[in-house]
Design a protein around this motif. Structure first.
Motif, PDB file in Angstrom:
ATOM      1  N   GLY A  85     -48.393 -29.597  19.811  1.00 35.80           N
ATOM      2  CA  GLY A  85     -49.433 -29.728  18.917  1.00 35.80           C
ATOM      3  C   GLY A  85     -48.704 -30.138  17.596  1.00 35.80           C
ATOM      4  O   GLY A  85     -48.423 -29.840  16.294  1.00 35.80           O
ATOM      5  N   HIS A  86     -48.274 -31.685  17.766  1.00 34.99           N
ATOM      6  CA  HIS A  86     -47.744 -32.146  16.860  1.00 34.99           C
ATOM      7  C   HIS A  86     -48.139 -33.415  15.819  1.00 34.99           C
ATOM      8  O   HIS A  86     -47.541 -33.510  14.754  1.00 34.99           O
ATOM      9  CB  HIS A  86     -46.600 -33.322  17.696  1.00 34.99           C
ATOM     10  CG  HIS A  86     -47.373 -34.635  18.325  1.00 34.99           C
ATOM     11  ND1 HIS A  86     -48.074 -33.992  19.922  1.00 34.99           N
ATOM     12  CD2 HIS A  86     -48.186 -35.188  17.682  1.00 34.99           C
ATOM     13  CE1 HIS A  86     -48.669 -35.037  20.225  1.00 34.99           C
ATOM     14  NE2 HIS A  86     -48.655 -36.101  19.218  1.00 34.99           N
ATOM     15  N   LYS A  87     -49.288 -32.776  15.412  1.00 34.40           N
ATOM     16  CA  LYS A  87     -50.129 -33.042  14.510  1.00 34.40           C
ATOM     17  C   LYS A  87     -50.259 -32.740  13.602  1.00 34.40           C
ATOM     18  O   LYS A  87     -50.631 -33.140  12.133  1.00 34.40           O
ATOM     19  CB  LYS A  87     -51.954 -32.893  15.251  1.00 34.40           C
ATOM     20  CG  LYS A  87     -51.993 -34.048  16.610  1.00 34.40           C
ATOM     21  CD  LYS A  87     -53.488 -33.387  16.169  1.00 34.40           C
ATOM     22  CE  LYS A  87     -53.811 -34.567  18.251  1.00 34.40           C
ATOM     23  NZ  LYS A  87     -55.449 -34.247  18.541  1.00 34.40           N
ATOM     24  N   GLY A  88     -49.643 -31.523  13.706  1.00 32.41           N
ATOM     25  CA  GLY A  88     -49.619 -30.218  12.128  1.00 32.41           C
ATOM     26  C   GLY A  88     -50.792 -30.005  11.461  1.00 32.41           C
ATOM     27  O   GLY A  88     -50.353 -29.726  10.026  1.00 32.41           O
ATOM     28  N   HIS A  89     -51.845 -29.603  11.967  1.00 34.88           N
ATOM     29  CA  HIS A  89     -52.706 -29.775  11.951  1.00 34.88           C
ATOM     30  C   HIS A  89     -52.905 -27.715  12.243  1.00 34.88           C
ATOM     31  O   HIS A  89     -53.830 -27.001  11.376  1.00 34.88           O
ATOM     32  CB  HIS A  89     -53.947 -29.850  12.415  1.00 34.88           C
ATOM     33  CG  HIS A  89     -54.258 -30.847  12.239  1.00 34.88           C
ATOM     34  ND1 HIS A  89     -55.198 -31.309  12.696  1.00 34.88           N
ATOM     35  CD2 HIS A  89     -53.635 -32.490  10.834  1.00 34.88           C
ATOM     36  CE1 HIS A  89     -55.790 -32.665  12.017  1.00 34.88           C
ATOM     37  NE2 HIS A  89     -54.299 -32.934  11.501  1.00 34.88           N
ATOM     38  N   GLY A  90     -52.133 -27.188  13.035  1.00 31.36           N
ATOM     39  CA  GLY A  90     -51.950 -26.283  13.550  1.00 31.36           C
ATOM     40  C   GLY A  90     -52.016 -24.698  12.491  1.00 31.36           C
ATOM     41  O   GLY A  90     -52.401 -23.971  12.771  1.00 31.36           O
ATOM     42  N   THR A  91     -50.880 -25.508  12.037  1.00 33.30           N
ATOM     43  CA  THR A  91     -50.327 -24.257  10.879  1.00 33.30           C
ATOM     44  C   THR A  91     -51.262 -23.930   9.911  1.00 33.30           C
ATOM     45  O   THR A  91     -50.807 -23.045   8.936  1.00 33.30           O
ATOM     46  CB  THR A  91     -48.861 -24.724  10.429  1.00 33.30           C
ATOM     47  OG1 THR A  91     -48.957 -25.965  10.274  1.00 33.30           O
ATOM     48  CG2 THR A  91     -47.677 -24.460  11.261  1.00 33.30           C
ATOM     49  N   LYS A  92     -52.498 -24.957   9.967  1.00 24.12           N
ATOM     50  CA  LYS A  92     -53.263 -25.039   8.388  1.00 24.12           C
ATOM     51  C   LYS A  92     -54.225 -23.685   8.170  1.00 24.12           C
ATOM     52  O   LYS A  92     -55.190 -23.198   7.970  1.00 24.12           O
ATOM     53  CB  LYS A  92     -53.556 -26.064   8.265  1.00 24.12           C
ATOM     54  CG  LYS A  92     -53.036 -27.155   8.070  1.00 24.12           C
ATOM     55  CD  LYS A  92     -51.640 -27.115   7.102  1.00 24.12           C
ATOM     56  CE  LYS A  92     -50.375 -27.504   7.127  1.00 24.12           C
ATOM     57  NZ  LYS A  92     -50.187 -27.831   8.533  1.00 24.12           N
ATOM     58  N   ILE A  93     -54.252 -22.918   9.761  1.00 25.93           N
ATOM     59  CA  ILE A  93     -55.250 -22.023  10.236  1.00 25.93           C
ATOM     60  C   ILE A  93     -53.874 -21.136   9.567  1.00 25.93           C
ATOM     61  O   ILE A  93     -55.087 -19.393   8.884  1.00 25.93           O
ATOM     62  CB  ILE A  93     -55.099 -21.720  11.872  1.00 25.93           C
ATOM     63  CG1 ILE A  93     -55.471 -20.281  11.844  1.00 25.93           C
ATOM     64  CG2 ILE A  93     -53.531 -20.711  12.341  1.00 25.93           C
ATOM     65  CD1 ILE A  93     -55.989 -19.817  12.695  1.00 25.93           C
ATOM     66  N   PHE A  94     -53.147 -20.817   9.078  1.00 20.59           N
ATOM     67  CA  PHE A  94     -52.329 -19.907   8.286  1.00 20.59           C
ATOM     68  C   PHE A  94     -52.743 -19.856   6.432  1.00 20.59           C
ATOM     69  O   PHE A  94     -53.077 -19.063   5.938  1.00 20.59           O
ATOM     70  CB  PHE A  94     -50.929 -19.884   8.064  1.00 20.59           C
ATOM     71  CG  PHE A  94     -50.413 -19.765   9.590  1.00 20.59           C
ATOM     72  CD1 PHE A  94     -50.762 -19.284  10.319  1.00 20.59           C
ATOM     73  CD2 PHE A  94     -49.032 -21.009   9.328  1.00 20.59           C
ATOM     74  CE1 PHE A  94     -49.728 -18.883  12.087  1.00 20.59           C
ATOM     75  CE2 PHE A  94     -48.483 -20.407  10.438  1.00 20.59           C
ATOM     76  CZ  PHE A  94     -48.930 -19.610  11.921  1.00 20.59           C
TER      77      PHE A  94
END
Length: 521
Positions: A85-94
């Protein structure tokens, strides 16, 4: 004058965060980040309280620097280059929460970051801010703790819907805890995953502990001795790397899997409807993404197979829910390679001659047993001393044929079409007569059929005579109706006079058995 297109930052954050609906995706993202941070243990705690639910993720990885922490909160600004998940999108779920608190220790420094009301602010069209403070920590003290409070899923986050079993199946199906990387790399780091739920959420055990490795059910090549001996049969197919060329270059697909019966498959974790989760799965980072069961030939049921085909050159949507580069030569060639590989698997003599034949023989035995049981039940239900009574039109016609053996006037069925309004044509005294057919005469009136459409109504019995008398009193289809049960006729008066003969088969049979006729009045 050249201009750069502008980006609505708030809307972008809102859109990306909105792509995530399942609160368990927080766990998926956190496990990936923990593994990328070199963690050997990650603990996920979920607490439910009146003030809101908390999801806490703690790992013993190398922590985040100030720049890493900035990437954690930024969108599309990941510092990772070869990780999950190197796009930096995943943590935006937080961001779909009321509060985010991060504590991370890295190289002797501890960074404490707090973001308040991120979801509320995004919906107010305001970009949320976070505040970072730095303190010293002892050397060697590393790790990250993230606390998400008040997460908002599509229908609201209800921790009461979670159970250890549900989370375990999710972990093994959707996250790095179900990784197949260890099949291809003996040195792959093992990470222990611990889940701790409030007793109010699930008190069936103290904790759930697992690893970041998917394993297959125990191999069993021989049939069992039970009624369905193929259900526990299971064969593993060892990891296989296939390099292939395509228009964009060359890629590698890593395939591992198994074939197994129902009992063996039941030992696998699933998330969602169990019966549709097998077949062939594409994966990236050795985590399953989506099925490609079309690579199996049509004469093979996908449910027997469970294969994971990992290709790091696949590109995924932001929420990792599907493959994004399906129009590429890479994707098309990958499917061709998989089809070729799966065709060879399906030709394995063990699959075709041992497993499928064992299963087929058991099915035939079960079908024969079922038919025998059904016939025995039907035979037992027939008491030869009971008077025959039909339950449908066909049995009424059967009874009519039986009555012809003894009575003087034979009535035979010349034609019967069950789907026609007037289904039968009878031969009665050398005359062809159109006829309705019912178990009881009353059904003709209840079905609201016109009385002028047939010469005859063939029935087993009259049914409730009071109902017939009711039609006589009230009329039928705007005319007067007389039901003459003495002469077995219905006389209908509307614009014309029409007579319909009634043939009651039970009375014909009663006559041949020298029993008194049914009382008609």
């Amino acid at each position: 004058m050249k201009q750069h297109p502008e980006v609505n930052e708030v809307q972008e954050f809102l859109e990306i965060a909105s792509d995530f609906e399942d609160p368990l995706e927080i766990i998926r993202e956190s496990l990936s980040n923990a593994y990328d941070a070199g963690a050997t243990e990650v603990v996920i705690t979920i607490r439910d309280s009146a003030a809101g639910s908390d999801i806490i993720i703690e790992d013993d990885g190398h922590g985040m620097s100030r720049d890493d922490l900035k990437s954690f909160f930024d969108l599309g600004n990941s510092r990772k280059t070869d990780s999950i998940g190197h796009k930096g999108h995943g943590t935006k779920i937080f961001y779909k929460s009321d509060r985010i608190v991060v504590d991370t220790a890295h190289n002797g420094s501890n960074f404490h970051a707090v973001m308040d009301r991120p979801w509320e602010k995004l919906n107010e069209k305001t970009l949320p801010e976070y505040e970072v403070s730095k303190t010293d920590t002892r050397p060697g003290n590393t790790g990250t703790r993230i606390q998400i409070s008040g997460f908002r899923s599509g229908e609201g986050f209800d921790p009461q819907s979670l159970t250890y079993d549900k989370i375990h199946h999710y972990l093994k199906w959707k996250t790095i805890a179900g990784s197949t990387a260890h099949f291809f790399d003996d040195s792959q780091r093992e990470m222990e995953v611990v889940v701790d739920l409030d007793d109010e959420i699930d008190d069936t055990r103290d904790q759930l502990t697992t690893t970041n490795q998917l394993t297959f059910p125990r191999e069993q090549l021989q049939p069992s001795t039970g009624e369905f001996p193929a259900t526990r049969m299971c064969k593993h197919y060892p990891p296989r790397k296939i390099e292939f060329e395509h228009d964009e270059g060359s890629s590698t697909v890593e395939i591992v899997g198994m074939i197994g019966g129902k009992d063996a498959r039941n030992e696998l974790p699933t998330y969602g409807r169990h019966s549709v989760q097998f077949g062939v799965w594409l994966a990236k980072d050795h985590i399953k993404v989506e099925q490609v069961n079309e690579v199996l030939t049509h004469d093979n049921e996908f449910i027997h197979f469970f294969f994971i085909a990992n290709c790091q050159d696949l590109e995924l949507a932001a929420n990792r829910g599907k493959v994004r580069n399906k129009a590429s030569s890479l994707y098309k060639t990958l499917k061709q390679e998989l089809k070729h590989y799966m065709t060879k698997i399906a030709e394995d003599p063990w699959f075709k001659e041992d497993y499928l034949e064992t299963r087929k023989r058991a099915q035939l035995r079960r079908r024969a047993q079922s038919q025998t049981t059904s016939l025995e039940e039907r035979l037992e239900s027939i008491d030869t001393n009971d008077q025959f009574k039909p339950t449908n039109r066909s049995e009424v016609l059967l009874a009519l044929e039986r009555s012809n053996n003894e009575v003087d006037n034979s009535i035979t069925v010349k034609e019967y079409k069950a789907d026609h309004e007037v289904p039968a044509i009878l031969l009665d005294d050398d005359t062809l007569r159109t006829s309705h057919v019912y178990v009881e005469l009353t059904e003709h009136f209840e079905d609201d059929y016109p009385l002028g459409s047939a010469d005859t109504i063939l029935c087993w019995s009259y049914g409730d005579i009071d109902i017939l008398r009711e039609y006589e009193r009230n009329g039928y289809h705007g005319g007067d109706v007389e039901i003459d049960l003495q002469d077995n006729q219905i006389i209908y008066h509307h614009e014309d006079r029409h007579t319909v003969d009634i043939i009651t088969v039970s009375d014909r049979l009663a006559a041949l058995e020298h029993q008194p006729l049914t009382s008609l009045d």
